[in-house]
Design a protein around this motif. Structure first.
Motif, short mmCIF file in Angstrom:
data_model
loop_
_atom_site.label_atom_id
_atom_site.label_comp_id
_atom_site.label_asym_id
_atom_site.label_seq_id
_atom_site.Cartn_x
_atom_site.Cartn_y
_atom_site.Cartn_z
N GLN A 107 0.72 -1.19 -0.12
CA GLN A 107 -0.03 -0.11 -0.10
C GLN A 107 0.95 1.19 0.11
O GLN A 107 0.60 2.32 -0.80
N ALA A 108 1.86 1.14 0.80
CA ALA A 108 2.72 2.33 1.02
C ALA A 108 3.48 2.67 -0.31
O ALA A 108 3.83 3.70 -0.76
N ARG A 109 3.75 1.66 -1.19
CA ARG A 109 4.36 1.79 -2.65
C ARG A 109 3.35 2.30 -3.53
O ARG A 109 3.55 2.65 -4.75
N GLY A 110 2.02 2.41 -3.25
CA GLY A 110 1.01 3.24 -3.99
C GLY A 110 0.65 2.11 -5.16
O GLY A 110 0.01 2.30 -6.28
N TYR A 111 0.75 0.94 -5.00
CA TYR A 111 0.36 -0.35 -5.89
C TYR A 111 -1.16 -0.04 -6.33
O TYR A 111 -1.95 0.06 -4.99
N ASN A 112 -1.71 -0.30 -7.08
CA ASN A 112 -3.25 -0.61 -7.47
C ASN A 112 -3.90 -1.69 -6.68
O ASN A 112 -2.83 -2.70 -6.35
#
Length: 175
Positions: A107-112
């Protein structure tokens, strides 16, 4: 005596990069980040829009890595392991982490959502571990937990200790 090569694999987000960098630094090995190598050298066939990731040209990548691997002293990092030749590695480390922590990291990596779900399933169903078991001799595969900084420190020590044992066992052998 030529140095061994080490593979570090596991689901994205489990801590492969931190471990690989630390191990390479401590052992004086070269860190080979396969994703970076592929991007820098154009070894990408296409981009998978659905999973937001590049699709490697494995043949070009392997041709590029072959002379590097023959030199020894490499820590190779990638989330997949099945296409690397077994002869390249003397140790394969499969990094794992708890699913709750992995979820937070992804989530912190911004993955969809689709990419998060896919990577979570990968970890839950231990796809990287099974891939390694299908591709390499069981005696060179080690599963590592990587939830905390203490885990990371312990894993670096474990790999350092393995190298000392490997060197002792292979001293005087022609490579």
């Amino acid at each position: 005596m030529k140095q061994p090569n080490i593979l570090v694999t596991g689901t994205p987000g489990v801590g492969k990069t931190h471990l690989s960098k630390r191990v390479a630094e401590k052992l004086g090995f070269k860190w080979q980040n396969v994703s970076e190598i592929a991007n820098q050298n154009g070894f990408v066939e296409e981009y998978d829009e659905e999973f937001e990731c590049p699709v490697l040209d494995e043949d070009k990548l392997l041709d590029h890595l072959e002379p590097i691997m023959q030199e020894g002293g490499n820590v190779v990092e990638y989330h997949s392991s099945e296409f690397f030749p077994e002869r390249w590695f003397q140790a394969v480390y499969v990094v794992r982490c708890s699913t709750s922590l992995l979820y937070e990291r992804l989530q912190a990596r911004g993955y969809n959502d689709r990419k998060v779900k896919s990577n979570m399933e990968c970890e839950i169903f231990q796809i990287p571990l099974d891939e390694a078991k299908d591709s390499y001799r069981s005696e060179i595969i080690v599963e590592l937990q990587s939830d905390t900084e203490a885990d990371l420190d312990g894993n670096v020590k474990l790999i350092s200790d393995w190298l000392e044992h490997w060197r002792s066992a292979n001293e005087g052998k022609k490579q």
